[in-house]
Design a protein around this motif. Structure first.
Motif, PDB file in Angstrom:
ATOM      1  N   GLY A  24      -3.799 -47.341  16.607  1.00 13.56           N
ATOM      2  CA  GLY A  24      -4.699 -47.562  17.734  1.00 13.56           C
ATOM      3  C   GLY A  24      -3.988 -47.485  19.064  1.00 13.56           C
ATOM      4  O   GLY A  24      -2.793 -47.199  19.153  1.00 13.56           O
ATOM      5  N   ASN A  30     -11.291 -50.201  22.533  1.00  9.85           N
ATOM      6  CA  ASN A  30     -10.397 -49.935  21.416  1.00  9.85           C
ATOM      7  C   ASN A  30      -9.388 -51.071  21.308  1.00  9.85           C
ATOM      8  O   ASN A  30      -9.504 -52.068  22.015  1.00  9.85           O
ATOM      9  CB  ASN A  30      -9.689 -48.590  21.599  1.00  9.85           C
ATOM     10  CG  ASN A  30      -9.325 -47.938  20.277  1.00  9.85           C
ATOM     11  OD1 ASN A  30      -9.088 -48.599  19.281  1.00  9.85           O
ATOM     12  ND2 ASN A  30      -9.275 -46.620  20.284  1.00  9.85           N
ATOM     13  N   THR A  88     -14.856 -51.406  14.980  1.00  7.72           N
ATOM     14  CA  THR A  88     -13.583 -50.794  15.376  1.00  7.72           C
ATOM     15  C   THR A  88     -12.413 -51.680  14.966  1.00  7.72           C
ATOM     16  O   THR A  88     -11.387 -51.187  14.498  1.00  7.72           O
ATOM     17  CB  THR A  88     -13.548 -50.519  16.889  1.00  7.72           C
ATOM     18  OG1 THR A  88     -14.672 -49.689  17.230  1.00  7.72           O
ATOM     19  CG2 THR A  88     -12.259 -49.840  17.305  1.00  7.72           C
ATOM     20  N   ARG A  92      -9.407 -50.424  12.462  1.00  7.64           N
ATOM     21  CA  ARG A  92      -7.990 -50.450  12.837  1.00  7.64           C
ATOM     22  C   ARG A  92      -7.172 -51.329  11.874  1.00  7.64           C
ATOM     23  O   ARG A  92      -6.052 -50.973  11.518  1.00  7.64           O
ATOM     24  CB  ARG A  92      -7.804 -50.930  14.273  1.00  7.64           C
ATOM     25  CG  ARG A  92      -8.362 -49.996  15.295  1.00  7.64           C
ATOM     26  CD  ARG A  92      -7.504 -48.754  15.439  1.00  7.64           C
ATOM     27  NE  ARG A  92      -8.080 -47.884  16.432  1.00  7.64           N
ATOM     28  CZ  ARG A  92      -8.454 -46.629  16.219  1.00  7.64           C
ATOM     29  NH1 ARG A  92      -8.281 -46.082  15.033  1.00  7.64           N
ATOM     30  NH2 ARG A  92      -8.982 -45.919  17.179  1.00  7.64           N
TER      31      ARG A  92
END
Length: 105
Positions: A24, A30, A88, A92
């Motif tokens: 990432g 993010n 997300t 990750r």
């Protein structure tokens, strides 16, 4: 900025031979995950730094689900969050486990 820390007892040690991995990127929406093989086999720790204050219950649910699915024994995760959504975060964390459980440096 909020700092969160979760510690879990787990069923099994994470496989593989890598000592660390990173996935990432810290950016809007993010997050970056550093995972290190530094704990006893039956322990897992996750440390989170996030600018999105007040989402502790969401983090608790996402981390609990992740630990139950992957049993990442022996691993410490350091997360730098840029406001990532729960899906997300899950992605990750799964990528980090997959990378560290590969054989290699």
């Amino acid at each position: 900025m909020e700092d969160l820390r979760f510690e879990h007892s787990v069923r099994t040690r994470a496989g593989g031979t890598r000592q660390s991995a990173i996935v990432g990127v810290v950016a809007s929406g993010n997050l970056e995950v550093l995972v290190e093989r530094v704990l006893p086999d039956a322990e897992c720790a996750i440390e989170i730094k996030t600018a999105a204050v007040g989402f502790g219950e969401v983090w608790t649910a996402v981390i609990g689900d992740f630990v139950e699915r992957y049993s990442p024994g022996g691993l410490r995760f350091s997360i730098n969050d840029g406001g990532a959504r729960p899906d997300t975060v899950s992605l990750r964390l799964a990528q980090a486990v997959r990378l560290i459980t590969e054989n290699g440096q």
